[in-house]
Design an enzyme around this catalytic site. Structure first.
Site: not given
Ligand code: ARG
Length: 460
Positions: A282, A155, A276, A289
């Site tokens: 970043k 979970h 970024s 992704e």
């Protein structure tokens, strides 16, 4: 000139031509189309349709065409409706009238199904070896981390300590099943449609068993109607590809999570992270992704083809031309993603200290219950006592292993040796049954995994 203009006096509308033509995507089957035609020419010679001279001319011409494709010098014409037309047209230019005999007893229906299956037999192997490369990286990392501790989750909540090797190997096995699925599929792909004609079979003395051997298939398809209309293999390929994508998305999701500052378990190398345009600090896991995102696209390709196949009347319908684009796209997607993920994992930095620090004593509550069980307490009772200990510690705002002995003894039959329970490496070592996370079990698991990969690499 199309292959079918005899019956027509008018020309196909320009936009209709664009819709009908499949050359933009089926030219990818060029090498397979030539191979299929070479085998077919052999079958026609045997059947007495071609004489030796005609056969030799066709074989020479086809070999030259294969060379043109290989060297990228083949010129397509606007009038080439599909790859089959292009090859036949070029053969005519090279050898003249004898080229017109090649299509005897054959249809583009059995031809395209044969080409596509030939392509897929190779694609399956390519995909399997790309998967094996990723698996090798997982094995390599696992070997170095059989005693590296990390939190295991259910979970997405901290559950029990595990070893990093165990977690890495948990991504090895699904990929191994994916390869098995592809191997199973291979047997169904290796059924030869050639020699089934348009739908009813061929009226010439074609030796389909010999054709099967010549093209490296396992058996001739047993029913001509089924042979030209079956696209199960394309749907199955897409399912296999989709499940691979789903497995990679699961791995990727965890990589995204574990590379956040909050987790900090792993850090991506510059070669596999992006920045970024606005925020200078970043370092983004875009590649993971994208792998995660493309699983969605793959699911769409599978459901799209199934919807196309649903309710199609037997036998060949032009709808079936829609089979190739999704299959090619799925193959290209995976052969792009797999090496990137392998590279990213291979070059990442592993922060064992961060993983160890994320293990808190509450994650050993199961071990606390097991401690009582070993002293003869029934598990349900032990579970309740351990649970109460966790609650009391949380209420007092202390870590479970800091709860004083007298307070613990008020909750269950704990003794002073109870504190040994809170050593995570010991907890992990206790999970020593086959398939568990103990270093010994994991080393055995690793050995099995390595043997499987070794066999596969030797077979290649
Ligand atoms: N381009 C076609 C396809 O991919 C080849 C078969 C054409 N057959 C036909 N009867 N028009 O399916």
């Amino acid at each position: 000139m199309t292959l079918w203009s005899g019956r027509f006096s008018g020309k196909l509308d320009e936009a209709a031509w664009q819709l009908n033509a499949s050359l933009p995507f089926d030219q990818r089957l060029a090498a397979q189309d030539v191979r299929g035609s070479l085998a077919w020419a052999g079958a026609l010679l045997k059947a007495g349709v071609l004489n030796e001279a005609e056969h030799a001319a066709i074989v020479n011409g086809l070999n030259q065409i294969a060379g043109e494709f290989a060297q990228n010098t083949f010129t397509f014409h606007e009038s080439d409706e599909d790859i089959h037309t292009a090859v036949e047209r070029r053969l005519g230019e090279l050898i003249g009238a004898a080229a017109g005999k090649l299509h005897t007893g054959r249809s583009r229906n059995d031809q395209v199904a044969t080409d596509f299956r030939l392509w897929m037999l190779e694609a399956i192997e390519t995909l399997q070896s790309a998967i094996t490369n990723l698996q090798s990286v997982l094995l390599h990392l696992s070997a170095a981390h059989t005693e590296t501790l990390m939190p295991g989750y259910t979970h997405l909540q901290r559950a029990q300590p595990i070893t990093l090797a165990h977690w890495l190997l948990s991504h090895f096995w699904p990929l191994e099943r994916d390869k098995d699925r592809l191997s199973d599929l291979r047997d169904r792909v290796a059924m030869l449609p050639l020699g089934c004609g348009a739908l009813a079979g061929t009226a010439f003395a074609i030796d389909r068993e010999a054709l099967t051997m010549a093209l490296g298939f396992d058996a001739p398809a047993p029913n001509s109607l089924d042979a030209v209309s079956d696209r199960d293999f394309a749907a199955e390929f897409l399912f296999c590809a989709t499940l691979i994508g789903v497995h990679l998305s699961k791995l990727s999701e965890q990589m995204v999570l574990f590379t956040t500052a909050e987790f900090g378990f792993f850090e991506l190398s510059d070669a596999y992270a992006t920045g970024s345009s606005l925020m200078p600090q970043k370092k983004n896991p875009d590649l993971f992704e994208l792998a995660r995102g493309k699983a969605g696209t793959l699911i769409g390709l599978l459901t799209g083809l199934l919807a196309t196949l649903k309710g199609l009347p037997s036998t060949y319908d032009k709808d079936l031309q829609e089979d190739k684009v999704p299959v090619f796209q799925a193959f290209d997607t995976l052969t792009l993603i797999l090496p990137v993920l392998a590279g990213a994992l291979q070059t990442m930095t592993i922060h064992a200290d961060r993983m160890r620090a994320a293990i808190d004593a509450a994650m050993l509550a199961t071990d606390l219950a097991d401690y009582l069980v070993r002293k003869g307490v029934p598990f349900r009772e032990a579970h309740a006592a351990a649970g109460k200990s966790v609650r009391v510690a949380a209420e007092k705002g202390v870590s479970l292993e800091k709860l004083p002995l007298n307070e613990m003894q008020a909750l269950g039959s704990f003794e002073s040796d109870v504190y040994q329970v809170f050593e995570p490496l010991e907890s992990v070592k206790r999970r020593n049954a086959t398939g568990g996370t103990s270093p010994d079990s994991v080393r055995k698991q690793l050995k099995t995994a390595k043997a499987i990969i070794g066999q596969m690499q030797n077979a290649e």
